[in-house]
Design a protein around this motif. Structure first.
Motif, PDB file in Angstrom:
ATOM      1  N   GLU A 304     -57.598 117.436  54.153  1.00 31.44           N
ATOM      2  CA  GLU A 304     -58.741 117.580  53.480  1.00 31.44           C
ATOM      3  C   GLU A 304     -58.728 118.177  52.056  1.00 31.44           C
ATOM      4  O   GLU A 304     -58.475 117.747  51.362  1.00 31.44           O
ATOM      5  N   ARG A 305     -57.881 119.072  52.784  1.00 32.35           N
ATOM      6  CA  ARG A 305     -58.095 120.169  51.275  1.00 32.35           C
ATOM      7  C   ARG A 305     -56.692 119.365  49.797  1.00 32.35           C
ATOM      8  O   ARG A 305     -57.160 119.741  49.269  1.00 32.35           O
ATOM      9  N   LYS A 308     -59.527 116.950  48.227  1.00 28.39           N
ATOM     10  CA  LYS A 308     -60.417 118.033  47.400  1.00 28.39           C
ATOM     11  C   LYS A 308     -59.787 118.622  46.111  1.00 28.39           C
ATOM     12  O   LYS A 308     -59.990 118.222  45.263  1.00 28.39           O
ATOM     13  N   GLY A 309     -58.411 118.127  46.170  1.00 28.86           N
ATOM     14  CA  GLY A 309     -57.937 118.354  44.967  1.00 28.86           C
ATOM     15  C   GLY A 309     -57.018 117.513  44.434  1.00 28.86           C
ATOM     16  O   GLY A 309     -56.135 117.265  43.370  1.00 28.86           O
ATOM     17  N   SER A 311     -58.977 115.261  42.284  1.00 30.09           N
ATOM     18  CA  SER A 311     -58.842 115.079  40.643  1.00 30.09           C
ATOM     19  C   SER A 311     -57.796 116.248  39.936  1.00 30.09           C
ATOM     20  O   SER A 311     -57.288 115.932  38.707  1.00 30.09           O
TER      21      SER A 311
ATOM     22  N   THR B 109     -57.211 111.596  56.367  1.00 27.95           N
ATOM     23  CA  THR B 109     -58.371 111.687  55.580  1.00 27.95           C
ATOM     24  C   THR B 109     -58.427 110.022  55.593  1.00 27.95           C
ATOM     25  O   THR B 109     -57.629 109.051  55.409  1.00 27.95           O
ATOM     26  N   GLU B 154     -68.291 111.656  56.108  1.00 20.78           N
ATOM     27  CA  GLU B 154     -67.824 112.826  55.405  1.00 20.78           C
ATOM     28  C   GLU B 154     -66.478 112.349  54.798  1.00 20.78           C
ATOM     29  O   GLU B 154     -64.884 112.029  54.967  1.00 20.78           O
ATOM     30  N   GLY B 156     -64.520 112.636  52.370  1.00 19.49           N
ATOM     31  CA  GLY B 156     -63.463 113.390  52.451  1.00 19.49           C
ATOM     32  C   GLY B 156     -62.310 114.000  53.394  1.00 19.49           C
ATOM     33  O   GLY B 156     -61.891 114.339  53.185  1.00 19.49           O
TER      34      GLY B 156
END
Lengths: 313, 262
Positions: A304-305, A308-309, A311, B109, B154, B156
């Protein structure tokens, strides 16, 4: 201050050799991380792929006087070819079959090297292998710096793989093969490819180990090295690129550097009881971690990190 | 193989099945002499439990190996024997299937899973470790479009419920831009609202040229969505026709629907 310096670095040869071993385990652990932690291939034959490179390098240097770079290339190729063959064999096996088959590869390599006499020297050994350069007393240190560089490069590559489509393919292959196939992913080719690539890396590390020991013996290729690598990786966290490093520092760093250098054990204990005790502790540690924290100190992948990155990639 | 002549009018690809059989032990699960799927844009496949619907789909995708028979994809310009190809090659040719039982990649994910679906082989080479930017730039907007249409708790993170995983499975398949999409109970576990969204999405894709073959126990979906319905029983397709014909047929009523349904 001087006393502290002497205490820490009073035996530079032992310290350097211990750090060589540490770097070797870290390097092999990072490659095993790509196999086991990312692609789900439980390779229990690390010593075989590493040993194929080590002895290819040694044979070419000792018997054929082949130059360093060419011998290293051949060691890499030897590991890679063996990895590709093993990958093809294990591609359709279940987890137990993969463990057994890779252990069999290591056993075959060990027995071939031990029983062959003309090229490998058998139990008598093969040598001598020298560093490819000589800068006097600092040669050892320079070689250590090179090993640091190679290990750093492997760590950088593993971290980049996690952030690449290739890494995602490996994870998908490792977690749900039928689903990956249904999404056009060539699962078998992917497994053969990662085995060839990472085993080539193990072969290269084997080649780089040759000049450190100068003389090669089959006893260097026992299951002990595989157990050390697996213990380090599983303890540190098999799914994380830094896992092998953390685990190796806590196992090899503790036993092969800290205790050996800084704990005043009798010589007899160090030579006989210590290596055996170390393996017993490694085995117990492996069982303990698998029972109570199967994903090791660093835990699971944090995909998930990465999302988030996205982009910023 | 020879040039195709069995594709559907309008250029839709079809799947031609000949002599296909599959048995588990002494029980024959599929036994089909001749069958063409995909001639119409949406074809329903119904029948009682154990009729062989899911096994037929798995045989087409080669996730289960047939005992005998051939499965041929005819896209109008060429014919390819799917029954000789590996599953990933079948998907590459545009024949894609969703899963009846919820499937997901542990550790990936929602975004990972969708980026995996769209990534091409040349993006997934070991040396292409800086390729992520290209894949995100090329497909990010399309993926975001799906995530804007379908609600995930969720987006993300990970798909949590069975319904979310079912949706994710469908979106993955749609991202492959299939010629023929095999749907195995695609709305099971989805709310009525999401089911409507899914059917609307599928109608859009069908209008763009995709063919759908759907197995579904929610018969309202079958009657309202299908152009043709195939009725399977005991491993074979025993009736074919438009939804109204099948719905009213005495055999279907007797073997499957029950007399109170019509």
């Amino acid at each position: 201050m001087s006393a502290v310096w002497d205490y820490l670095f009073g035996s530079p040869a032992f310290l350097i050799f211990g750090t060589y071993t540490l770097m070797m385990i870290v390097g092999l652990g990072i490659l095993l991380h790509l196999q086991l932690g990312v692609t789900g291939i439980g390779n229990f034959g690390v010593a075989g792929f590493w040993g194929a490179g080590l002895y290819t390098f040694g044979i070419l240097q000792v018997h054929y006087d082949v130059g360093f770079w060419l011998a290293l290339l051949a060691a890499t190729a030897a590991g890679g070819v063996l990895g590709a063959i093993a990958g093809w064999v294990i591609a359709d096996l279940d987890d137990d079959g993969v463990l057994a088959a890779t252990l069999a590869v290591a056993t075959i390599v060990f027995l071939a090297i031990e029983s062959e006499k003309d090229f490998t020297g058998g139990r008598v050994g093969l040598g001598t292998i020298d560093f490819p350069f000589d800068i006097g007393e600092r040669t050892d240190l320079a070689w250590l710096a090179i090993l640091f560089g190679v290990t750093g490069l492997l760590l950088w590559y593993a971290r980049r793989v996690h952030r690449s489509p290739y890494g995602r393919l490996l994870i998908a292959t490792g977690t749900n093969e039928p689903l990956a196939r249904s999404l056009r992913k060539p699962v078998k080719r992917t497994k053969v490819g990662i085995m060839a690539l990472t085993s080539a890396g193990m072969g290269a590390l084997g080649g780089l180990y040759g000049p450190i020991v100068h003389f090669l013996f089959p006893t260097q290729l026992t299951v002990a090295i595989t157990v050390s690598v697996i213990t380090a990786l599983v303890l540190g966290g098999q799914q994380r690129p830094w896992g092998a490093f953390i685990g190796a520092v806590l196992t090899v760093g503790l036993f092969d550097i800290a205790i050996k250098l800084y704990v005043p054990l009798p010589r007899e204990v160090l030579e006989h009881a210590f290596p055996v005790t170390k393996q017993i502790i490694f085995g117990a540690l492996l069982i303990f971690v698998l029972l109570f924290r199967p994903l090791g100190i660093l835990g699971r992948m944090r995909r998930e990190r990465h999302v988030k990155g996205l982009s910023r990639v | 193989m020879s040039e195709g002549n069995g594709s559907a009018p309008g250029g839709r690809a079809t799947i031609r099945i000949s002599g296909l059989t599959k048995s588990f032990g002494d029980q024959t699960v599929v036994d089909i002499d001749e069958l063409v799927l995909g001639a119409k844009p949406v074809e329903g496949l119904i029948g009682p439990n154990g009729a062989g619907k899911t096994t037929l789909m798995r045989l087409i995708m080669r996730s289960t190996r047939a005992d005998t028979g051939t499965v041929v994809l005819d896209d109008g310009s060429s014919e390819v024997a799917l029954s000789k190809l590996a599953p990933h090659r079948i998907a590459s040719l545009g024949v894609v299937k969703t899963n009846q039982v919820t499937q997901d990649f542990a550790g990936l994910t929602i975004w990972d899973s969708l980026l995996l679906a769209v990534a091409q082989r040349h993006d997934e080479r070991p040396h292409r470790i800086y390729r992520e930017r290209h894949v995100v730039e090329a497909y990010g907007e399309e993926i975001q479009g799906y995530l804007d249409t379908f609600e995930f708790s969720e987006p993300g993170g990970f798909a949590h419920s069975a319904g979310e995983k079912k949706l994710l499975d469908l979106i993955r398949c749609l991202l492959l831009e299939p010629k023929i999409l095999l749907l195995d109970e695609p709305t099971a576990g989805l709310s009525e609202e999401v089911t409507t969204q899914v059917i609307e999405m599928l109608r859009t894709k069908v209008a763009e040229g995709m063919s759908v073959i759907i197995v579904e126990h929610d018969l309202d979906v079958i009657w309202g969505f299908s152009d043709v319905v195939h009725f399977m029983a005991e491993g074979d397709v025993i009736l074919e026709g438009d939804p109204d014909y099948i719905r009213a047929h005495s055999t279907v009523v007797e073997k499957y629907l029950g007399s109170g349904h019509v």
